[in-house]
Design a protein around this motif. Structure first.
Motif, PDB file in Angstrom:
ATOM      1  N   TYR A   1     -55.528 -36.012 -69.841  1.00 47.19           N
ATOM      2  CA  TYR A   1     -55.558 -35.360 -71.155  1.00 47.19           C
ATOM      3  C   TYR A   1     -56.862 -35.610 -71.917  1.00 47.19           C
ATOM      4  O   TYR A   1     -57.115 -34.995 -72.951  1.00 47.19           O
ATOM      5  N   VAL A   2     -57.710 -36.526 -71.420  1.00 45.48           N
ATOM      6  CA  VAL A   2     -58.970 -36.849 -72.108  1.00 45.48           C
ATOM      7  C   VAL A   2     -59.942 -35.672 -71.976  1.00 45.48           C
ATOM      8  O   VAL A   2     -59.999 -34.998 -70.931  1.00 45.48           O
ATOM      9  N   GLN A   3     -60.703 -35.440 -73.020  1.00 45.05           N
ATOM     10  CA  GLN A   3     -61.683 -34.348 -73.036  1.00 45.05           C
ATOM     11  C   GLN A   3     -62.605 -34.430 -71.821  1.00 45.05           C
ATOM     12  O   GLN A   3     -63.135 -35.496 -71.491  1.00 45.05           O
ATOM     13  N   LEU A   4     -62.778 -33.290 -71.143  1.00 46.23           N
ATOM     14  CA  LEU A   4     -63.608 -33.225 -69.957  1.00 46.23           C
ATOM     15  C   LEU A   4     -65.021 -33.719 -70.260  1.00 46.23           C
ATOM     16  O   LEU A   4     -65.642 -33.297 -71.231  1.00 46.23           O
ATOM     17  N   GLY A   5     -65.517 -34.645 -69.447  1.00 46.56           N
ATOM     18  CA  GLY A   5     -66.851 -35.185 -69.627  1.00 46.56           C
ATOM     19  C   GLY A   5     -66.889 -36.499 -70.392  1.00 46.56           C
ATOM     20  O   GLY A   5     -67.903 -37.196 -70.382  1.00 46.56           O
ATOM     21  N   ASP A   6     -65.779 -36.837 -71.071  1.00 46.12           N
ATOM     22  CA  ASP A   6     -65.716 -38.101 -71.806  1.00 46.12           C
ATOM     23  C   ASP A   6     -65.329 -39.250 -70.880  1.00 46.12           C
ATOM     24  O   ASP A   6     -64.460 -39.085 -70.011  1.00 46.12           O
TER      25      ASP A   6
ATOM     26  N   ARG B   1     -62.565 -38.916 -76.719  1.00 41.74           N
ATOM     27  CA  ARG B   1     -62.980 -40.297 -76.945  1.00 41.74           C
ATOM     28  C   ARG B   1     -64.345 -40.422 -77.627  1.00 41.74           C
ATOM     29  O   ARG B   1     -64.554 -41.331 -78.439  1.00 41.74           O
ATOM     30  N   SER B   2     -65.265 -39.520 -77.330  1.00 38.19           N
ATOM     31  CA  SER B   2     -66.600 -39.627 -77.937  1.00 38.19           C
ATOM     32  C   SER B   2     -66.611 -39.143 -79.386  1.00 38.19           C
ATOM     33  O   SER B   2     -67.593 -39.370 -80.105  1.00 38.19           O
ATOM     34  N   GLN B   3     -65.513 -38.483 -79.828  1.00 38.53           N
ATOM     35  CA  GLN B   3     -65.453 -37.958 -81.195  1.00 38.53           C
ATOM     36  C   GLN B   3     -64.351 -38.628 -82.022  1.00 38.53           C
ATOM     37  O   GLN B   3     -64.090 -38.211 -83.146  1.00 38.53           O
ATOM     38  N   SER B   4     -63.738 -39.653 -81.469  1.00 36.24           N
ATOM     39  CA  SER B   4     -62.585 -40.257 -82.126  1.00 36.24           C
ATOM     40  C   SER B   4     -62.892 -41.652 -82.655  1.00 36.24           C
ATOM     41  O   SER B   4     -63.384 -42.518 -81.933  1.00 36.24           O
ATOM     42  N   SER B   5     -62.568 -41.844 -83.933  1.00 35.06           N
ATOM     43  CA  SER B   5     -62.579 -43.185 -84.520  1.00 35.06           C
ATOM     44  C   SER B   5     -61.146 -43.693 -84.435  1.00 35.06           C
ATOM     45  O   SER B   5     -60.256 -43.176 -85.112  1.00 35.06           O
ATOM     46  N   ASP B   6     -60.913 -44.689 -83.577  1.00 36.85           N
ATOM     47  CA  ASP B   6     -59.539 -45.130 -83.330  1.00 36.85           C
ATOM     48  C   ASP B   6     -59.457 -46.650 -83.253  1.00 36.85           C
ATOM     49  O   ASP B   6     -60.297 -47.342 -83.847  1.00 36.85           O
TER      50      ASP B   6
ATOM     51  N   GLU C   1     -59.053 -33.274 -79.220  1.00 36.38           N
ATOM     52  CA  GLU C   1     -59.303 -32.226 -78.232  1.00 36.38           C
ATOM     53  C   GLU C   1     -59.225 -32.813 -76.817  1.00 36.38           C
ATOM     54  O   GLU C   1     -59.570 -33.970 -76.618  1.00 36.38           O
ATOM     55  N   PRO C   2     -58.778 -32.037 -75.846  1.00 36.19           N
ATOM     56  CA  PRO C   2     -58.382 -30.622 -75.919  1.00 36.19           C
ATOM     57  C   PRO C   2     -56.919 -30.402 -76.301  1.00 36.19           C
ATOM     58  O   PRO C   2     -56.500 -29.271 -76.482  1.00 36.19           O
TER      59      PRO C   2
END
Length: 253
Positions: free
Chosen positions: A167-172, A195-200, A68-69
């Motif tokens: 492109y990074v999620q707003l607030g991350d 980034r806060s929801q991604s295991s990468d 996201e997004p």
């Protein structure tokens, strides 16, 4: 002789015979043939779609919030399997689908062969979640790049150049986990947009493979969002990496 009555009798007889003939033609045998023909046609269509999915364009159901997004849960993207087939290589900013076996996953989960076949077929048609070994992420670094997070202003840098990741999620934040890595040749450093929801790649730094993904494990590039209709569009390209120079000799920017 009443010729009018005779004609009426013949007309009724003809109508009865015609109805009888129609009943024979459209009887159970024809119905069975119709269903058989429909089944064969359906099987041919499914086979065509599976071949198309395997070699050219594969639907891929987005199962999580990690992108996201740009991509949302429930989106069905179309993965271009020809994008890197003729010598082209993944570029920074590309959204790619890859097999994480050996990089993100060290052991392939065991599953029932029959269940696996059915699930694989459904996944190939975009009707089920992808295999547990398949991932979708954005390429942030290619072979030779030095990727660092974060600089004094909290930005990710590639070869010493700050990248404005719109492109990074707003607030991350670009990353709450600091890292400094030179990407080995023939591999990719990949990250999710949320980034806060991604295991990468960040989460696999200390594991075998070091978090990077071999280029040969890339299945294809996510080029379009095909479903739902309200989100039908191409996957947005980014110019965020246009100012990034090629890596210096030895891979240090």
């Amino acid at each position: 002789m009443d010729t009018e009555a005779q004609h009426t009798e013949r007309d009724r007889s003809s109508e009865t015979e015609e109805r009888s003939r129609s009943a024979r033609i459209s009887g159970p045998g024809r119905s069975r043939w119709s269903w058989r023909r429909t089944g064969v046609l359906g099987g041919v269509c499914v086979l065509f779609l599976l071949l198309l999915s395997h070699f050219v364009l594969q639907p891929f159901l987005i199962p999580s919030r990690s992108m996201e997004p740009t991509l949302q849960v429930g989106d069905r993207i179309l993965v271009n399997k020809l994008a890197y087939r003729f010598g082209d290589q993944p570029r920074r900013g590309d959204v790619v689908v890859f097999d994480g076996t050996g990089s993100f996953l060290q052991e392939v989960p065991e599953e029932n062969p029959v269940t696996g076949l059915l699930h694989g077929t459904a996944a190939a048609l975009g009707l089920a979640e992808p295999a547990e070994t398949d991932f979708v992420k954005r390429v942030v670094g290619v072979g030779g790049d030095r990727v660092v997070c974060c600089d004094a202003n909290g930005r990710l840098t590639v070869n010493g150049t700050p990248v404005e990741e719109w492109y990074v999620q707003l607030g991350d934040a670009p990353s709450k986990v600091p890292f400094d890595i030179v990407v080995p040749q023939g591999t990719l450093w990949v990250m999710g947009d949320h980034r806060s929801q991604s295991s990468d790649s960040r989460d696999h730094l200390g594991q075998p493979g070091g978090g990077v993904v071999p280029v040969e494990q890339v299945i294809g590039r996510a080029d379009w969002i095909g479903w739902p209709f309200g989100r039908w569009s191409g996957v947005p390209e980014t110019g965020a990496f246009e100012g990034v120079p090629a890596p210096a000799a030895g891979g240090h920017g």
